[in-house]
Design an enzyme around this catalytic site. Structure first.
Site, PDB file in Angstrom:
ATOM      1  N   GLY A  12      35.986  28.778  35.244  1.00  0.00           N
ATOM      2  CA  GLY A  12      35.887  29.800  34.206  1.00  0.00           C
ATOM      3  C   GLY A  12      35.926  29.203  32.819  1.00  0.00           C
ATOM      4  CB  ALA A  13      35.647  25.760  31.738  1.00  0.00           C
ATOM      5  NE  ARG A  15      31.511  33.847  28.524  1.00  0.00           N
ATOM      6  CZ  ARG A  15      30.740  33.399  29.528  1.00  0.00           C
ATOM      7  NH1 ARG A  15      31.275  33.186  30.721  1.00  0.00           N
ATOM      8  NH2 ARG A  15      29.473  33.154  29.352  1.00  0.00           N
ATOM      9  CG  ASN A  90      40.674  30.022  32.988  1.00  0.00           C
ATOM     10  OD1 ASN A  90      41.587  30.610  32.424  1.00  0.00           O
ATOM     11  ND2 ASN A  90      39.394  30.227  32.688  1.00  0.00           N
ATOM     12  CB  SER A 142      48.131  37.563  34.495  1.00  0.00           C
ATOM     13  OG  SER A 142      48.367  38.655  33.615  1.00  0.00           O
ATOM     14  CE1 TYR A 155      43.166  39.455  35.840  1.00  0.00           C
ATOM     15  CE2 TYR A 155      45.268  40.300  35.044  1.00  0.00           C
ATOM     16  CZ  TYR A 155      44.270  39.335  35.015  1.00  0.00           C
ATOM     17  OH  TYR A 155      44.388  38.255  34.176  1.00  0.00           O
ATOM     18  CB  ALA A 157      47.669  43.234  43.740  1.00  0.00           C
ATOM     19  CE  LYS A 159      44.690  36.321  37.128  1.00  0.00           C
ATOM     20  NZ  LYS A 159      44.131  34.948  37.119  1.00  0.00           N
ATOM     21  CB  THR A 241      55.991  31.222  37.123  1.00  0.00           C
ATOM     22  OG1 THR A 241      55.752  31.010  38.517  1.00  0.00           O
ATOM     23  CG2 THR A 241      55.006  32.254  36.597  1.00  0.00           C
TER      24      THR A 241
END
Length: 251
Positions: A12-13, A15, A90, A142, A155, A157, A159, A241
């Site tokens: 996911g690099a 942007r 990412n 997240s 989302y 769930a 993460k 974390t």
């Protein structure tokens, strides 16, 4: 704090936070594989990194929800740059909205990318790291996965699953010199946060007001924490974390 001469793969690099992470690692001397669903963006970012930081960089288009594509991408990166020393998972997707209004197809895509894609990409690099006796895996989770987030149920769930995956994996691979840690960005100036504003400006404004530092994060501020975890300075940290949220969450 150096990652010089290491090979880093960042998903996911093309942007946002992923691009900032790739840039920070390249600035510190790492060779970087810029992986993204958008191949054109990946190639463009890689070219910029090579020119800006005089490092080796390659752009690879890959859908991390496709296990065959992931294996091919890792093979290509290994062939061009060498074995992966640092993996930064990412890439993620989200659709803002109430859970009761969501469709199963949307659930499937979010789970396939955010959770299964993270598992698949990690599995693709682990054998090589194990054989070489070391490596760094950084998972971009997240705070939604720690405390929940309205409008982001599935989302959240996924993460939460990423965080649990990182803790369990850290226990398994520590004997091989591999560390696994998760970074939980809070509200960050990215397209994803823009979705929140589009869904509800009131929700967006309330979120920003609740941040003790009174502003959203810049992608580069997330990248700095990732670079630390990828470095030798974090060699004795694993299974952790870290929230980077301006104090929005303190857990």
């Amino acid at each position: 704090m150096s990652v010089r001469d290491k090979v880093a793969l960042v998903t996911g690099a093309g942007r946002g936070i992923g691009e900032a992470i790739a840039d920070r690692l390249a600035a510190q001397g790492a060779s970087v594989a810029v992986c993204d669903l958008d191949q054109e963006a990946a190639v463009k970012v890689a070219a910029q990194l090579a020119e800006r930081h005089s490092v080796r960089a390659t752009g690879v288009g890959v859908d991390i929800s496709d296990s065959v594509a992931v294996r091919k991408a890792v093979e290509r990166v290994t062939g061009e740059l060498g074995p992966v020393d640092i993996l930064v998972n990412n890439a993620a997707v989200d659709v803002i909205g109430r859970f009761v209004d969501s469709a199963e197809e949307t659930w499937d895509r979010i789970i396939a990318v955010n959770l299964r894609g993270t598992l698949t990409m990690t599995r693709a690099v682990l054998d090589s790291m194990t054989e070489r006796g070391g490596g760094r895996v950084v998972l971009i989770a997240s705070d939604a996965g720690r405390v929940g987030s309205s409008g982001e149920v599935v989302y959240s769930a996924t993460k939460g699953g990423v965080i649990a995956f990182g803790k369990a994996l850290a226990r398994e691979v520590a004997r091989h010199g591999i560390t696994v840690n998760s970074v939980c960005p809070g509200p960050t100036d990215t397209a994803l946060l823009g979705q929140v504003a589009e869904y509800s400006q009131k929700m967006y404004d309330a979120t920003v007001r609740a941040i003790p530092l009174r502003r959203v994060a810049r992608p580069a501020e997330i990248a700095g924490v990732v670079a630390f975890l990828a470095s030798d300075d974090a060699a004795y940290m694993t299974g952790q974390t870290l929230s980077v949220s301006g104090g929005l969450t303190m857990v």
